[in-house]
Design a protein around this motif. Structure first.
Motif, PDB file in Angstrom:
ATOM      1  N   ALA A 142      -0.075   5.797  -3.376  1.00  0.00           N
ATOM      2  CA  ALA A 142      -0.383   6.540  -2.157  1.00  0.00           C
ATOM      3  C   ALA A 142      -0.518   8.028  -2.493  1.00  0.00           C
ATOM      4  CB  ALA A 142       0.714   6.334  -1.126  1.00  0.00           C
ATOM      5  N   PRO A 143      -1.398   8.755  -1.797  1.00  0.00           N
ATOM      6  CA  PRO A 143      -1.614  10.182  -2.101  1.00  0.00           C
ATOM      7  C   PRO A 143      -0.358  11.037  -1.997  1.00  0.00           C
ATOM      8  CG  PRO A 143      -3.365   9.353  -0.707  1.00  0.00           C
ATOM      9  CD  PRO A 143      -2.326   8.267  -0.752  1.00  0.00           C
ATOM     10  N   ASP A 144       0.611  10.620  -1.174  1.00  0.00           N
ATOM     11  CA  ASP A 144       1.836  11.417  -1.025  1.00  0.00           C
ATOM     12  C   ASP A 144       2.964  10.931  -1.944  1.00  0.00           C
ATOM     13  OD1 ASP A 144       2.321   9.013   0.216  1.00  0.00           O
ATOM     14  OD2 ASP A 144       3.085   9.861   2.094  1.00  0.00           O
ATOM     15  N   LEU A 184      -6.065   6.993  -1.461  1.00  0.00           N
ATOM     16  CA  LEU A 184      -5.428   6.505  -2.683  1.00  0.00           C
ATOM     17  C   LEU A 184      -5.484   7.597  -3.739  1.00  0.00           C
ATOM     18  CD1 LEU A 184      -4.286   3.741  -3.894  1.00  0.00           C
ATOM     19  CD2 LEU A 184      -6.534   3.467  -4.923  1.00  0.00           C
ATOM     20  N   ALA A 185      -4.528   7.567  -4.662  1.00  0.00           N
ATOM     21  CA  ALA A 185      -4.531   8.494  -5.800  1.00  0.00           C
ATOM     22  C   ALA A 185      -4.419   7.682  -7.082  1.00  0.00           C
ATOM     23  CB  ALA A 185      -3.370   9.476  -5.697  1.00  0.00           C
ATOM     24  N   LEU A 231      -1.467  -2.469  -1.110  1.00  0.00           N
ATOM     25  CA  LEU A 231      -0.022  -2.208  -1.180  1.00  0.00           C
ATOM     26  C   LEU A 231       0.246  -0.814  -1.745  1.00  0.00           C
ATOM     27  CD1 LEU A 231       1.208  -5.698  -2.412  1.00  0.00           C
ATOM     28  CD2 LEU A 231       1.619  -4.669  -0.166  1.00  0.00           C
ATOM     29  N   ALA A 232      -0.555  -0.413  -2.745  1.00  0.00           N
ATOM     30  CA  ALA A 232      -0.394   0.933  -3.303  1.00  0.00           C
ATOM     31  C   ALA A 232      -0.727   1.986  -2.254  1.00  0.00           C
ATOM     32  CB  ALA A 232      -1.282   1.096  -4.531  1.00  0.00           C
ATOM     33  N   MET A 233      -1.797   1.788  -1.503  1.00  0.00           N
ATOM     34  CA  MET A 233      -2.195   2.746  -0.468  1.00  0.00           C
ATOM     35  C   MET A 233      -1.131   2.880   0.616  1.00  0.00           C
ATOM     36  SD  MET A 233      -6.295   2.402   0.239  1.00  0.00           S
ATOM     37  CE  MET A 233      -6.429   0.636   0.287  1.00  0.00           C
ATOM     38  N   ARG A 234      -0.448   1.772   0.900  1.00  0.00           N
ATOM     39  CA  ARG A 234       0.577   1.773   1.950  1.00  0.00           C
ATOM     40  C   ARG A 234       1.936   2.274   1.457  1.00  0.00           C
ATOM     41  NH1 ARG A 234      -0.823  -2.250   6.215  1.00  0.00           N
ATOM     42  NH2 ARG A 234      -2.999  -2.798   5.862  1.00  0.00           N
ATOM     43  N   GLY A 235       2.010   2.635   0.161  1.00  0.00           N
ATOM     44  CA  GLY A 235       3.258   3.173  -0.375  1.00  0.00           C
ATOM     45  C   GLY A 235       4.273   2.123  -0.764  1.00  0.00           C
ATOM     46  N   ALA A 266       0.573  13.951  -7.942  1.00  0.00           N
ATOM     47  CA  ALA A 266       0.029  15.263  -8.295  1.00  0.00           C
ATOM     48  C   ALA A 266      -0.018  15.500  -9.805  1.00  0.00           C
ATOM     49  CB  ALA A 266       0.859  16.359  -7.635  1.00  0.00           C
ATOM     50  N   ARG A 267       0.515  14.577 -10.598  1.00  0.00           N
ATOM     51  CA  ARG A 267       0.546  14.787 -12.040  1.00  0.00           C
ATOM     52  C   ARG A 267      -0.826  14.526 -12.667  1.00  0.00           C
ATOM     53  NH1 ARG A 267       6.194  12.417 -14.543  1.00  0.00           N
ATOM     54  NH2 ARG A 267       7.625  13.280 -12.972  1.00  0.00           N
TER      55      ARG A 267
END
Length: 307
Positions: A172-174, A256-257, A232-236, A179-180
């Motif tokens: 998830a983006p957050d 997504l990140a 699942l990744a997008m939803r954290g 940010a790495r």
């Protein structure tokens, strides 16, 4: 136009369906007539082609040899018909493609769109499979082209295009790691992980990292589909793993990140385009492969620019 005897087509249908009843249903013929054709064929060859088992039919050793001949005959027929049509100025054909599910987002739609624009009379059939299944389908002649990651070397397969792509952690983006510029597998293992089932190439690529982890790693979900892992990744719910292919739109929309894995040099994914070895390719298949390689070159250029 049917160049070859019905017996060959009937035999091929029985091989694919595993039973005379199902083959008859698919061919829209009477089951007893189909069985007679098979018995006549076995009598002509002088050997049983199938073992009759309670669970269905299984190829005998003679049947396996004959099945390889039938694959060659039918695929050569497709090539011959395509070449005859080309002489008449008609660009037709029918192509069956098996591809990794992760190619659904960007690569495959771009390829098929371009193919249909250039050759609108060509019919395309696509099948989403794991790498092992794709290898089997290409070598058996069930599909014309296979596109997959981390395919094992096989004398039955010829690679007609390919490229290396780094594995990334997706999240998830957050997410704290989003940010790495890059992360290690150990960094990711400190959080819940979502991994694919063993049939997917990415699972086998990550096995070495799992085995060398300082602590036992137990994913919270083993996903049976790449799209489920992404969701699942997008939803954290956890961190997933795949290449950058198919992530461009999701990342641009901040849904997504992805962060490259530091160990990617050791677990990079090879994406290859495969056909059956020693097969003379019909013109339509050759055209599709050329378009696939054009799209692959574009993705590799993006990959190099992001490295």
């Amino acid at each position: 136009m049917n160049i070859h005897a019905k017996a060959i087509r009937y035999f091929d249908a029985i091989c694919r369906s595993g039973s005379i009843r199902e083959a008859a249903r698919r061919l829209h013929v009477d089951g007893s007539a189909l069985n007679r054709q098979l018995l006549n064929l076995e009598d002509e060859i002088g050997a049983a082609l199938f073992e009759r088992l309670p669970s269905g039919l299984r190829l005998t050793q003679a049947g396996q040899i004959f099945a390889q001949h039938v694959i060659t005959v039918l695929q050569d027929e497709q090539r011959t018909l395509a070449e005859l049509e080309q002489l008449q100025g008609v660009e037709r054909g029918e192509i069956r493609v098996a591809a990794a599910e992760s190619l659904n987002a960007d690569f495959l739609p771009a390829v098929l769109e371009d193919m249909l624009r250039r050759y609108p009379k060509v019919r395309l059939h696509t099948f989403m499979q794991g790498s092992e299944s794709i290898a089997q389908q290409v070598s058996s002649g069930e599909v014309d082209v296979g596109v997959a990651f981390a395919m094992r070397d096989s004398p039955d397969l010829t690679c007609v295009g390919g490229g290396i792509f780094r594995l990334c952690a997706i999240m998830a983006p957050d997410h704290p790691l989003a940010a790495r510029e890059e992360v290690s597998f150990a960094d990711c293992a400190a959080f819940p992980l979502v991994m694919t089932n063993p049939d997917f190439a990415v699972h086998s690529l990550l096995l070495l990292l799992l085995q060398n982890a300082a602590k036992p790693v137990q994913p919270v979900v083993y996903a049976g589909a790449i799209e489920l892992m992404r969701q699942l990744a997008m939803r954290g719910a956890g961190i997933g793993f795949q290449t950058r292919i198919g992530l461009k739109t999701l990342c641009a929309e901040r849904r997504l990140a992805y962060v490259p894995l530091r160990e990617s040099d050791n677990v990079a994914a090879h994406l290859g385009i495969y056909v059956r070895s020693a097969r003379i390719l019909p013109p339509a298949v050759t055209a599709l492969i050329a378009i696939m390689n054009e799209q692959l070159a574009s993705l590799l250029k993006e990959e190099t620019g992001a490295a």
